[in-house]
Structure formats: C-alpha cells, structure tokens
Scaffold this active site. Structure first.
Site, PDB file in Angstrom:
ATOM      1  N   HIS A 160      -9.155  63.775 141.800  1.00  0.00           N
ATOM      2  CA  HIS A 160      -9.330  62.347 141.477  1.00  0.00           C
ATOM      3  C   HIS A 160      -8.723  61.562 142.510  1.00  0.00           C
ATOM      4  O   HIS A 160      -7.575  61.787 142.991  1.00  0.00           O
ATOM      5  CB  HIS A 160      -8.814  61.709 140.111  1.00  0.00           C
ATOM      6  CG  HIS A 160      -9.686  62.239 138.796  1.00  0.00           C
ATOM      7  ND1 HIS A 160      -8.993  62.677 137.642  1.00  0.00           N
ATOM      8  CD2 HIS A 160     -11.105  62.588 138.899  1.00  0.00           C
ATOM      9  CE1 HIS A 160     -10.167  62.720 136.928  1.00  0.00           C
ATOM     10  NE2 HIS A 160     -11.334  62.795 137.595  1.00  0.00           N
ATOM     11  N   ALA A 250      -1.290  69.123 132.850  1.00  0.00           N
ATOM     12  CA  ALA A 250      -2.935  68.817 132.674  1.00  0.00           C
ATOM     13  C   ALA A 250      -3.418  68.226 133.869  1.00  0.00           C
ATOM     14  O   ALA A 250      -4.370  67.890 133.821  1.00  0.00           O
ATOM     15  CB  ALA A 250      -3.113  68.073 131.382  1.00  0.00           C
ATOM     16  N   CYS A 256      -3.199  57.811 135.259  1.00  0.00           N
ATOM     17  CA  CYS A 256      -4.182  58.447 134.431  1.00  0.00           C
ATOM     18  C   CYS A 256      -4.192  58.091 133.101  1.00  0.00           C
ATOM     19  O   CYS A 256      -5.409  57.949 132.345  1.00  0.00           O
ATOM     20  CB  CYS A 256      -4.077  59.848 134.608  1.00  0.00           C
ATOM     21  SG  CYS A 256      -4.281  60.546 136.325  1.00  0.00           S
TER      22      CYS A 256
END
Ligand code: NAD
Length: 692
Positions: A160, A250, A256
C-alpha cells in the site's frame, strides 16, 4: 478506528503475514492499540467502527475508503478475505451521513491505504500495482475533481502507498524510493522540491516509519531511526513512538489503524481531471502456448500501465489460434505510447479510434527525428494519411516513417534517422499506425534445439538441417536469393570446405561478414592455420599467432583480395570462391579488427548501406555464429524472409530467431557440424565434398 477485538493473522495476503498465522497475541495487540489511541486522544477525536468477528483486518480502517469533505469513495478489496469488510464500512459511512461513492465493476481500490492527499497542494497521490488498480485513479480524479498522481508500487512488502510514502503537513514528504518504479520516482522528484522530501532507509521503511499519523506538529509512528527523527525535527515535527509490533505481523502500523475523516474537499473546479489514456489492442496467434499473452501483460504492467482483458477466445487445439482484446491504460498519453509501441512489437494491433490519421511532425534538424517519433518494426506497416491507409515502403526495424504528400497521392516509407532531411514529415505517436501482417509467434515446431543430454536431440538437428537443405534447393531451383552471414567461428570449426561447396554450387547469392571471417579464411588458405592453430592436426603452430597478421599483410600488399586471387597469391579458400563465382560480399568493420583487409569497410554507415543493398530481396538468410553481424542484418530485414540462425549458445540462437514469425529457425549446434551436415543433405546426389 476499530478496536482489535477480533484481530489476528489468519490468512496470508501480503509478505508480512507469511509464516505469522496465529502468532499475533490478542492482549498485546489490545494494549498497543490502546496506547496508539491514547496518543491520538489528546490531539484528535476518535470515531469508532464496531469490530466484527471473522474480519481480523477490519482494524485497519485506513482501507475502508477515501474521505474527502463529506464524500467517501468506498473501497473494493483486492482479496476475497477482506471483501466482507465493505458492507460494514458502507453502513458506517451511510449512518454518519457521508455521500458514499461506489466504484464501477472490475476496479479495485483500498482507500486511504493507497490514496494520500497532499498537505500543501490540491493533489492526490495514489499507489497502484498490488492492491489498487490504475483505473481507480482515473475514476477518483473525475469523481473528486482532483489532480491525481499515480505511483506504481514494485516491492511487495510495501503493497500500500501508506507503507512507503507520507505527505506531511507543510508539504514535507518522507518516502522509501525502492518501493516505486522509475516513472513514479521521477514524478516524486519532479513534483516535490528536494528540500521538502527525505528518502528513508530500508530499516526505517521496514519499521513502518512512513506509516505515521500526522497530527499537525506531532507524528505518531511505530519507530524510526535517530537520523530520520533529526530530519523530521529540522522540519519542525516531533516524533511520538508507539510500538505496534503485533499489527506489523499483519503488515500494518499507526496510519493503517486510522482513517482520517476531516480531509477538506477540493475547491470547486480547482482542477481538471485529465491525463489518463486508454487504448484497445487486439492480439491473434498462438498466444497461450507460446506465452505471448503473459508477455503482453507483463510488458504493460512493467511499463506502469494497467489492462483489462475485454475478450479472450482460446484456441482449443494445438493448431488453433487464440484471440484477445485488451484495454490498456496508463497515467498519461506519454506513458501509454511506449507501452503501445512494445505491444505493436509483439504483434498487437491497435484498434482504431474513430480513424484518427497519423500525426506528423516536421524534421527541423537534418538527421534528427521530431520528439515522439514512431519507430518501426520488421512488420509491414500501414499509415493512415487523410482517410487512406498507405503501406510504408522499405520496411525495416528501428527506422522512422516519412510521409510525402504530392498533388496526386500520398506515400510513406521507412527512413533511417540519420538520413532524415529538414522539412520531411515524420509520423509521431502511435495514432493512425497499423501493423498489417498478422504475426505468428515462434511455434515449438519452428525451433530446433541441440541438447546434449537428450538422446534424440542430434536427430532433431538433423531433421532441422534436412528441412533447411530442402528449402535451399527449392530457392536455388527457382532462381531465388540466399544470403550468408557468418563469423570467424565458421573457419575455426572447419566449415570452410562446406562454405566453398555452397558457393560453387550456386547456393549463395551474397555474403555479409566482418573482417575476421575473411582474415581467418585467408590465413587458412595461406598457412593452413586459423588463429595459429593447425586446422588439420588441431595443434598450435609455433609462431602461428602471427599468421593472421601475415595474411592481412599479404593481401594489403596485393591491394585487394580480388587482386590476390588474380595474381595467384590466394589459391584456395572461401573468399577466393566468392571472387571466382562473382558472388558479391561486404565486409563490415568493427573496433576489434586487425589490419583491416583492404575490402573491409570501416565507415559503418557505408557498411550498413552495403549490407542493406546486398540483403535486399533475400528469400533466406543463413546467420552462422556471429551475434554482431546477425543482429545487424536482422534489424534491416523485414518479416517474411526465412531466417536460419545457427549458434552454439541457445540464448543467442533463440533470440535471433525470435522475430515473432514462423519463418525463423534457431538451430543450436556447432557451426562446423551444421555446415558439414547441410552440405551432405543438400548434395544427397553429389555427396563428395571437394576440399576448399
Ligand atoms: P560475436 O561475439 O558477435 O559472435 C560469435 C558467436 O559465435 C557467438 O554468438 C557464439 O555463441 C557463437 N559461437 C561460438 N562458438 C561457436 C561454435 N562452435 N558453433 C556455433 N556458434 C559458436 O563475434 P564475431 O562475429 O565472431 O566477431 C565480432 C566482430 O569482431 C566481427 O566484426 C569480426 O569480424 C570482428 N573480429 C575481428 C578479428 C580480427 O580482425 N582479427 C577477430 C575476431 C573478430
């Protein structure tokens, strides 16, 4: 924010998760999340999205969507594991009276994970490549009326944009350069002044330093180095560290875990949504078995584009062709054109867009093409001039197309850049260009390989040579043209007697080589050696290393090879056969040439022109063990000419033969053995090979 009640690593959809399934500890995660929230509470107001069972990643609220003013572009997750989050996100936004904008089908978008607003200008930075698709950038640009800068991500660990790039208050940026492709890096460097950006180290990137929450003056993050902190301090920021190791299992950290809800809406009509370009390309042929479709898709993404397969008809039997229509998009027309040019090279055909004629630009400087010139391939090419498709003459690779309009008719031809004259009109871009011939990718059957580990492989070379011999006989019988390109290895491996035989029997109509082939052939004729090695006995002759220089010297004394033959100095060998049988040849010089021989053309532009003249009209070109000269000739030869490439190195042979057309063959074997076998097969009736 969303509390981590159901957080854990239960599947693998990014490299951080791999090997960490079941390893995140609930209590520690809860404590870390609480600590992050405490950090935020004094600086912001948190809204809470209720957690949900079986949606462990719902904690990463940044991925819910992109909020700008009262609008939210709702995410569509790339992986099925996260898709059930979408309805909860939607319900929350609707419940809080946001205007929810849904993406069109087929587009993926992972919210503020991949879409970051610039803090100084009205600009949206968007990551694509792993999760978000490029088309999302175009859609959002229109929907929010904002300038979008798409950045392609290339390191899967930074899947991302918010893992490797952070626009900070005041127009400052930190980013990890290796996470981006070239074009993206160029955009970052061009758009952000150097003193306002800082490239973080890999260590900082892996510590999720870029994944920071910017609260104005304070940056909340998992961890960062002293160096980075010093830089941030110099810009006026304070750093607040809050460890988030459980969430990093994760693949997420501070940023995030939060979605910013107070992003201002861009000013009305402040920006034109522009730039994105799209074009449909059709491909036909053996797309699946030859891997051509996969290569096409790779080329598109490697060059920063995106694609959507609009249609795919697979050939179901070995001999059946497949057909595909692919929509290719890129962040701008300038980014799209090189991609299209590569696809055209692979045999793709651009679908017409309302019949736009080819764009032409004038040559302003002799020998220099206008910027954005279209560069040609080996395939027949048509140009749309006015409303008429015109076939370009003199097709070859790496040229440009000149269009001439006279009173009666328009014409087009391929010209080398250096031959361009001022005022000529050259095709620019890829609009109004059509590759007329359907190309056939190299089929398995067209490729013959010699693999020493296979018992049957010698037999395969033999089959290949049988076919080539048969074709050569056909060409000779109908008075066609066979051109030989050969390197000196053909001499060292004992090929000269066979080359002489081919010349004598009328199988060669032109020969293209370098200085070395002639030098070593003449050395062999005069002294029986090749680079000082006795060709009969295979041993080095004392003082033999001078022989090739003596050979050159002898010919130079005569003035030319032809004169050496006439005066009886040169009594045997391949060059002599060429002269006796009036077979035209061209020796092109190179930087490593000794001598050179008087015939060797050291002016490379003239040499290229001679090669082109002699190669023109060939029915077959035999390319034997010379990478340099074979590539040179390949570039000037249009498709449709049978090409046979013989090289001991499979990579060279296959590369030379891989012209995307069936007419080419690669034979991976020793050139001496090849010639021996070829002459045997050709002369089944007349098997005796006379000595050279
Ligand atoms: P090149 O590297 O372009 O090609 C040689 C090719 O031969 C390679 O692809 C290699 O894999 C292949 N090969 C090697 N052994 C083989 C074998 N037994 N069977 C089949 N293939 C084999 O080199 P080049 O064309 O030989 O030379 C490049 C240039 O240098 C030429 O212009 C040549 O004239 C010049 N040159 C000049 C001199 C000289 O003037 N004395 C000497 C050598 C080369």
């Amino acid at each position: 924010m969303c509390p981590p009640d159901f957080f854990g690593v239960y599947y693998v959809i990014n490299p951080w998760m791999a090997g960490n399934e079941g390893r995140a500890r609930a209590e520690q995660a809860a404590a870390q999340w609480r600590a992050l929230r405490d950090q935020l509470d004094s600086r912001a107001t948190a809204e809470i999205l209720p957690p949900a069972e079986n949606l462990p990643d719902l904690v990463f609220t940044a991925n819910a969507g992109l909020v700008v003013g009262r609008k939210v572009i709702l995410s569509r997750f790339r992986f099925a594991q996260r898709r059930d989050e979408e309805q909860l996100d939607r319900a929350w936004f609707v419940g809080h009276r946001y205007e929810v904008i849904e993406l069109p089908p087929g587009i993926f978008f992972e919210g503020a994970g991949d879409a970051l607003l610039d803090r100084a200008t009205e600009r949206l930075w968007m990551g694509y490549g792993f999760r978000t698709t490029l088309e999302a950038a175009e859609f959002i640009s229109h929907e929010l009326n904002i300038k979008v800068i798409p950045l392609r991500l290339v390191d899967e660990r930074f899947y991302h944009l918010d893992t490797c790039f952070a626009p900070l208050s005041g127009g400052y940026f930190i980013y990890f350069p290796n996470a981006f492709d070239e074009r993206a890096l160029r955009a970052i460097e061009e758009l952000i002044p150097q003193e306002r950006r800082f490239a973080v180290s890999e260590r900082d990137a892996l510590d999720f330093a870029c994944n920071c929450v910017d609260t104005g003056r304070v940056l909340i993050l998992n961890n960062c180095s002293v160096d980075l902190e010093r830089q941030l301090n110099a810009w006026g920021f304070e750093v607040a560290r809050t460890p988030l190791g459980e969430f990093m299992l994760a693949g997420g950290a501070a940023k995030c875990l939060c979605l910013r809800l107070d992003e201002p809406a861009p000013k009305e009509k402040a920006h034109a949504a522009d730039g994105f370009a799209r074009r449909v390309v059709a491909l036909e042929g053996h797309l699946l078995d030859t891997g051509l479709l996969a290569r096409t898709m790779d080329r598109i993404t490697e060059n920063g584009g995106a694609f959507e397969t609009l249609e795919l008809r697979a050939g179901l039997r070995r001999e059946d062709k497949s057909f595909a229509r692919i929509a290719v998009s890129a962040p701008s027309q300038a980014a799209l054109e090189p991609i299209l040019a590569e696809l055209i090279d692979l045999g793709g055909r651009l679908e017409e867009t309302g019949g736009n004629p080819a764009a032409l630009a004038p040559v302003e400087q002799e020998g220099v093409a206008p910027e954005e010139f279209y560069s040609t391939t080996i395939y027949p090419t048509d140009v749309l001039v006015g409303s008429e498709w015109i076939r370009a003459a003199n097709q070859r690779m790496d040229g440009v197309i000149v269009v001439e309009n006279s009173a009666e008719a328009a014409s087009a031809r391929v010209v080398l850049m250096r031959d361009l004259e001022r005022g000529q009109k050259v095709v620019v871009g890829v609009e109004g260009i059509r590759i007329a011939a359907k190309t056939e990718p190299l089929s398995q059957d067209g490729e013959f390989k010699f693999m020493s580990s296979e018992i049957s492989s010698e037999r395969r070379v033999e089959t290949a040579v049988e076919t080539i011999a048969w074709e050569m006989n056909q060409i000779r019988e109908r008075g066609g043209k066979i051109v030989l390109v050969a390197g000196p290895v053909a001499v060292h491996t004992g090929g000269i007697p066979y080359l002489c035989e081919l010349a004598r029997q009328g199988y060669l109509q032109a020969v293209l080589a370098g200085n070395a082939l002639a030098v070593h052939d003449i050395e062999r004729a005069l002294y029986g050696t090749s680079l000082g090695v006795d060709l009969q006995r295979g041993i080095t002759v004392q003082g033999g290393h001078r022989n090739h220089l003596k050979a050159i010297n002898t010919i130079r004394r005569c003035g030319s090879i032809a004169e050496a033959v006439r005066s009886g100095v040169l009594k045997s060998g391949f060059m002599r056969e060429l002269i006796l049988h009036g077979i035209p040849f061209s020796l092109a010089g190179s930087i490593r040439d000794d001598g050179p021989l008087p015939e060797t053309q050291m002016d490379l532009i003239k040499a290229q022109a001679e090669y082109a003249r002699l190669a023109r009209g060939a029915d077959m070109i035999l390319m034997l063990s010379s990478m340099l000269h074979s590539i040179g000739v390949g570039n000037m030869t249009p498709s449709g000419v049978k090409i046979v490439c013989v090289d001991i190195n499979p990579a060279v042979a296959t590369k030379l033969a891989d012209r995307g057309s069936v007419e080419s063959r690669a034979v991976v074997t020793d050139v001496g053995l090849f010639l021996n076998l070829l002459v045997r097969k050709i002369g089944e009736r007349k098997s005796e090979v006379a000595a050279g």
